[in-house]
Motif scaffolding. Structure first.
Motif, PDB file in Angstrom:
ATOM      1  N   GLN A  49      40.391   6.360 -18.058  1.00 39.93           N
ATOM      2  CA  GLN A  49      41.236   7.187 -17.191  1.00 39.93           C
ATOM      3  C   GLN A  49      42.517   6.455 -16.794  1.00 39.93           C
ATOM      4  OE1 GLN A  49      39.252   8.166 -13.540  1.00 39.93           O
ATOM      5  NE2 GLN A  49      39.447   6.089 -12.694  1.00 39.93           N
ATOM      6  N   VAL A  90      46.576   8.949 -20.914  1.00 37.46           N
ATOM      7  CA  VAL A  90      45.357   9.733 -20.732  1.00 37.46           C
ATOM      8  C   VAL A  90      45.513  10.692 -19.554  1.00 37.46           C
ATOM      9  CG1 VAL A  90      42.927   9.613 -20.017  1.00 37.46           C
ATOM     10  CG2 VAL A  90      43.796   8.078 -21.785  1.00 37.46           C
ATOM     11  N   ILE A 101      39.064  14.608 -19.701  1.00 41.31           N
ATOM     12  CA  ILE A 101      38.168  13.618 -20.292  1.00 41.31           C
ATOM     13  C   ILE A 101      36.879  14.302 -20.731  1.00 41.31           C
ATOM     14  CG2 ILE A 101      36.765  11.572 -19.842  1.00 41.31           C
ATOM     15  CD1 ILE A 101      38.952  10.610 -17.958  1.00 41.31           C
TER      16      ILE A 101
END
Length: 258
Positions: A52, A57, A62
């Motif tokens: 993370q 990202v 996720i």
């Protein structure tokens, strides 16, 4: 296996992370080959901690994809870690159920005996004796060919012959059974409310574990059970025609649900 699918998903545009659990393979930790559910689930949460914060990202996008034993642990991690926004499993292996009840529920009459043996193994470790191990450690190819179930027969040749690696001896500490036998990947399956994709081979004798996990995930309103025609458990790991179908399905799933 994780590396193969991570590579394929990376080529499809995802940022992926594949890792060995602590005490296993290329990861650190002592004593080697310890295999405890709390640690395995903790490693998945730790992987999320890491990724993370990785550049580019999106923390809200996720996903987690678990295979075999990792599938059971990922299924359990999704119950408690809602940073996982979508979860997929392949050839899910519910380690707790198998270590407790035996594969295909064939050892239910020896549960307490095996628990006592695991406790004794830990006692010996604490006294400084050589740890006892379980798995394929002392099996020969001729013995493996006589195994009655596909998962263990094909698994021996995959893990101990064709895809054998120096730091993955296909064994685990007998003392770990203390923790594994008192755990189950599906105990709180109703806590999964994320999109869920469960994949299993049509011909695999471990298919019952995927189907049970799928059924118990009663709060996952967006879920799908995908059966790969003609595939056995181990063949979903590497046979090109099966890998292609599975990767395509997982890629589409994460593109849609993330």
């Amino acid at each position: 296996v994780a590396g193969l699918y991570a590579q394929r998903l990376a080529e499809a545009g995802f940022l992926t992370l594949a890792f060995d659990a602590r005490f296993q393979g290329e990861s650190d930790g002592e004593p080697r080959r310890t295999d405890k559910p709390a640690y395995r689930i903790g490693d998945i949460c730790g992987a999320i901690d890491f990724i993370q914060n990785y550049p580019s990202v999106d923390k809200e996008c996720i996903g987690a994809f678990g295979i075999c034993g990792g599938g059971g642990y990922t299924f359990a991690a999704a119950q408690l870690n809602k940073r996982i926004k979508a979860v997929a499993t392949l050839s899910l292996f519910n380690t707790g159920d198998v270590r407790r009840n035996g594969y295909m529920r064939t050892q239910t009459n020896t549960i307490f005996q095996r628990q006592a043996e695991a406790a004794l193994a830990r006692q010996k470790e604490a006294a400084g004796e050589q740890p006892e191990v379980m798995g394929f450690a002392n099996m020969t190819p001729d013995e493996a060919r006589k195994l009655p179930v596909d998962l263990y027969r094909e698994g021996y040749f995959y893990y101990a012959v064709t895809h054998k690696t120096p730091n993955a001896p296909s064994t685990y500490l007998k003392s770990s059974l203390m923790d594994m036998m008192a755990w189950d990947a599906t105990d709180h399956a109703d806590l999964i409310n994320q999109p869920l994709l469960v994949i299993a081979g049509e011909k695999t004798d471990s298919r019952y574990m995927s189907e049970e996990a799928f059924e118990k995930a009663t709060q996952a309103k967006d879920k799908e059970l995908f059966i790969v025609p003609r595939a056995t458990h181990i063949k979903t790991y590497y046979v090109p025609e099966f890998v292609e179908q599975i990767e395509t399905k997982v890629e589409r799933f994460f593109n849609e649900k993330l």
